[in-house]
Scaffold this motif. Structure first.
Motif, PDB file in Angstrom:
ATOM      1  N   GLY B 260      45.896  15.104 -22.227  1.00 46.70           N
ATOM      2  CA  GLY B 260      45.301  14.170 -21.487  1.00 46.70           C
ATOM      3  C   GLY B 260      45.038  14.444 -20.041  1.00 46.70           C
ATOM      4  O   GLY B 260      45.658  15.431 -19.387  1.00 46.70           O
ATOM      5  N   PRO B 261      44.511  13.619 -19.281  1.00 48.21           N
ATOM      6  CA  PRO B 261      44.299  13.830 -17.798  1.00 48.21           C
ATOM      7  C   PRO B 261      45.431  13.792 -17.055  1.00 48.21           C
ATOM      8  O   PRO B 261      46.374  12.933 -17.391  1.00 48.21           O
ATOM      9  CB  PRO B 261      43.152  12.811 -17.276  1.00 48.21           C
ATOM     10  N   ALA B 262      45.611  14.721 -15.962  1.00 47.61           N
ATOM     11  CA  ALA B 262      46.758  14.587 -15.206  1.00 47.61           C
ATOM     12  C   ALA B 262      46.746  13.559 -14.016  1.00 47.61           C
ATOM     13  O   ALA B 262      47.618  13.476 -13.479  1.00 47.61           O
ATOM     14  CB  ALA B 262      46.914  16.116 -14.413  1.00 47.61           C
ATOM     15  N   LEU B 264      46.355  10.051 -14.532  1.00 46.35           N
ATOM     16  CA  LEU B 264      46.183   8.500 -14.869  1.00 46.35           C
ATOM     17  C   LEU B 264      46.825   7.673 -13.552  1.00 46.35           C
ATOM     18  O   LEU B 264      46.699   6.469 -13.916  1.00 46.35           O
ATOM     19  CB  LEU B 264      47.209   8.904 -16.018  1.00 46.35           C
ATOM     20  N   ALA B 265      47.716   8.308 -12.756  1.00 47.47           N
ATOM     21  CA  ALA B 265      48.136   7.399 -11.856  1.00 47.47           C
ATOM     22  C   ALA B 265      46.943   6.836 -10.767  1.00 47.47           C
ATOM     23  O   ALA B 265      47.212   5.637 -10.332  1.00 47.47           O
ATOM     24  CB  ALA B 265      49.135   8.216 -10.888  1.00 47.47           C
ATOM     25  N   ILE B 267      45.059   4.977 -12.231  1.00 49.48           N
ATOM     26  CA  ILE B 267      44.854   3.512 -13.025  1.00 49.48           C
ATOM     27  C   ILE B 267      45.780   2.595 -12.063  1.00 49.48           C
ATOM     28  O   ILE B 267      45.293   1.360 -11.949  1.00 49.48           O
ATOM     29  CB  ILE B 267      45.140   3.640 -14.067  1.00 49.48           C
ATOM     30  N   LEU B 268      46.864   3.172 -11.758  1.00 53.60           N
ATOM     31  CA  LEU B 268      47.627   2.211 -10.802  1.00 53.60           C
ATOM     32  C   LEU B 268      47.358   2.204  -9.475  1.00 53.60           C
ATOM     33  O   LEU B 268      47.076   1.006  -9.029  1.00 53.60           O
ATOM     34  CB  LEU B 268      49.136   2.816 -10.923  1.00 53.60           C
ATOM     35  N   VAL B 269      46.938   3.465  -8.794  1.00 50.72           N
ATOM     36  CA  VAL B 269      46.623   3.317  -7.455  1.00 50.72           C
ATOM     37  C   VAL B 269      45.343   2.662  -7.025  1.00 50.72           C
ATOM     38  O   VAL B 269      45.499   1.745  -6.006  1.00 50.72           O
ATOM     39  CB  VAL B 269      46.373   4.765  -7.111  1.00 50.72           C
ATOM     40  N   ARG B 271      44.404   0.070  -9.196  1.00 46.31           N
ATOM     41  CA  ARG B 271      44.369  -1.111 -10.044  1.00 46.31           C
ATOM     42  C   ARG B 271      43.057  -1.080 -10.852  1.00 46.31           C
ATOM     43  O   ARG B 271      42.313  -2.055 -11.190  1.00 46.31           O
ATOM     44  CB  ARG B 271      44.195  -2.170  -9.120  1.00 46.31           C
ATOM     45  N   LEU B 272      42.828  -0.122 -11.868  1.00 40.60           N
ATOM     46  CA  LEU B 272      41.838  -0.135 -12.664  1.00 40.60           C
ATOM     47  C   LEU B 272      42.185  -0.711 -14.013  1.00 40.60           C
ATOM     48  O   LEU B 272      43.403  -0.817 -14.522  1.00 40.60           O
ATOM     49  CB  LEU B 272      41.506   1.357 -13.189  1.00 40.60           C
ATOM     50  N   LYS B 273      41.228  -1.229 -14.661  1.00 43.25           N
ATOM     51  CA  LYS B 273      41.485  -1.795 -16.066  1.00 43.25           C
ATOM     52  C   LYS B 273      40.654  -0.935 -17.090  1.00 43.25           C
ATOM     53  O   LYS B 273      39.480  -0.489 -16.922  1.00 43.25           O
ATOM     54  CB  LYS B 273      40.975  -3.301 -16.101  1.00 43.25           C
TER      55      LYS B 273
END
Lengths: 336, 336
Positions: B260-262, B264-265, B267-269, B271-273
């Motif tokens: 998968g993509p490297a 993914l953080a 999403i956190l930084v 605040r994605l849904k």
């Protein structure tokens, strides 16, 4: 009052990989006397938190990077020891973001008076502060927790994780956590009422171990770790599960990007919601959180642990210890 | 009426990688006459859709796998040509899931009468059917689309993507799509009013090209593709962005799991849904969708294209063509 030698911790250089003492510098400087409307605050406790690692890199994230050669900052509790501001009497306790130093001068605009709730003041850096609020909002708002949900918590004995476990139990859920030592596993099972624990450091196969302890799958995953945990949980999640992405501590010290999980299609197949969140976006809910948490604390339904380092000189060591699991519960530095 | 040679397509063997003709078999069998309460349906149109690839593997997904040696199924439109059921007059048109065959007998419980909306019947396999409803619910419910959002759509000229683009434009958004040919890019720009298009087959750098065409970032990403697209968009998303995960066609024919993509953080930084969805979970909203979509169609605010293969013999080729982008708009097989 004159403070001749105000000790503070500066960022000496940006770490690559795991931070060490050489990235920090203890600096002594005199502090100017307070002027009209100002107060002098003596810090009693300061917080070290994993998110601070992100601020040590150059890259802009959801908070500004720390500046090299400047004092660090972060959550702390202080006592007003001199005041020319009628809103803050000498002796009053305040929460603020001017950590990593012994004293500071403020005009009061960045100080929050602490309510008297019969708890030690440092609880406002933990169970009643940012970590407690993170647990609460992540589990209830982002994770959309429902009674009878099966919940998994990574880094489950930490400042946030240990509160997540307890709130989920109070809400009638089955809770499984992962930790990095048998002592932490024992703490979760015997003191927090967690239903099962996985020791990620001693397991031969994290994914199999999690599956074994989650025979009915997982509805809400409170994610503090990322990496192998995230990949395993994608396989374990139930249909319509929610992953509240609070942290990815596994990756904070990575020097090169690690490939992500190969099973992201599970998000589609199982119709999962994976949502990142930052507690400061949800601060409107802080009063509701404090009200419910205070009730739980008074009823002795929520407890907490602290790991305490002594003196500002130990703040870097406390911070570094977060990444090798030196803490159970909230990692704190006591400044007096 | 006796049907002596009812032609149907069976799954001969499970494909690994891209399916080919050898995985399908045309089978002729006689069909029993209708009994009391039954109807004989002659199929006029059948749908082929990317999600069917998942059902050709052994693994249980959100729908049961197809059985080897048995007839395939899927969305289709038929005409009742013989009836012993008062609810279905001869000549009435019905939507149902008994595709991949020319005729079938039904007691009526699996048939939906088609409303007369002045559109060709096969529109109920596309813009007014599952793909249209997928676009609508994914964009509005999962993507939480707001006016002025910046929207990115992958596989933007497909049955779902082309409707997503138009709904987003109707809702006042800026829309950027990715496609696999210049002709498709031209279609999006000149006929659907899309603001910018990326050709993922001819670009040297998908990520840079997307960034160039999305100078203000992306608020809603409607994801049909996965892989490199997903990784690029994680970098392009704005804070609090929503990714509606509808498909990952890049991975449907993978013979080994791809990392998968490297990043993914992000999403956190940010605040994605990121939320996966399957249209059948949202079928309660179908009436609301049909009402709004019918208005758009009557006002000529939504248009669509079809790519049509002729005869049940061509159904496998039509299906296989989905994975090399042979279709613009809805891929259909006309059975008469």
């Amino acid at each position: 009052m004159s403070i001749e030698n105000n000790k503070a911790i500066h960022l000496r250089q940006r770490p690559e990989g795991i931070p060490s003492e050489e990235h920090f510098e203890l600096v002594r400087t005199p502090l100017a006397k307070i002027k009209k409307g100002e107060v002098l605050v003596k810090n009693l406790w300061m917080s070290v938190d994993p998110y601070m690692r992100g601020r040590m890199t150059e890259q802009k994230s959801y908070v500004e990077p720390f500046a090299v050669g400047e004092v660090l900052d972060g959550g702390a509790i202080g006592e007003v020891i001199e005041s020319d501001n009628p809103a803050f009497a000498v002796g009053s306790k305040v929460a603020h973001m001017n950590g990593w130093r012994e004293y500071f001068v403020s005009n009061g605009s960045d100080l929050q008076p602490l309510p008297d709730m019969g708890v030690p003041v440092q609880a406002f850096l933990g169970v009643l502060g940012m970590p407690g609020m993170t647990a609460y909002t992540g589990l209830l708002n982002i994770g959309e927790l429902k009674e009878d949900d099966h919940v998994f918590v990574s880094a489950a004995s930490g400042a946030v994780g240990s509160i997540v476990c307890q709130i989920a139990k109070l809400k009638g859920c089955r809770v499984v956590g992962s930790v990095g030592s048998d002592a932490k596993a024992h703490y979760l099972m015997s003191e927090l009422g967690v239903d099962a624990v996985v020791n990620y450091k001693t397991t031969d196969n994290l994914r199999s171990d999690i599956i074994k302890h989650c025979p009915n799958g997982i509805d809400v995953y409170f994610e503090n770790v990322g990496g192998e945990h995230f990949e395993a949980l994608l396989d374990v999640m139930n249909d319509h599960g929610r992953i509240a992405l609070c942290g990815m501590i596994d990756q904070y010290n990575a020097t090169a990007p690690a490939p992500g999980p190969a099973n992201l299609a599970q998000i589609l197949v199982k119709r999962l919601k994976v949502q990142g969140f930052i507690v400061t976006d949800h601060w409107d809910s802080y009063p509701a959180f404090v009200q419910e948490m205070a009730q739980w604390i008074q009823a002795e339904q929520v407890s907490w642990k602290e790991t305490v380092y002594q003196g500002i000189e130990e703040a870097p060591e406390a911070f570094i210890g977060l990444f090798s699991g030196k803490n159970t519960g909230k990692m704190l530095v006591k400044l007096t």
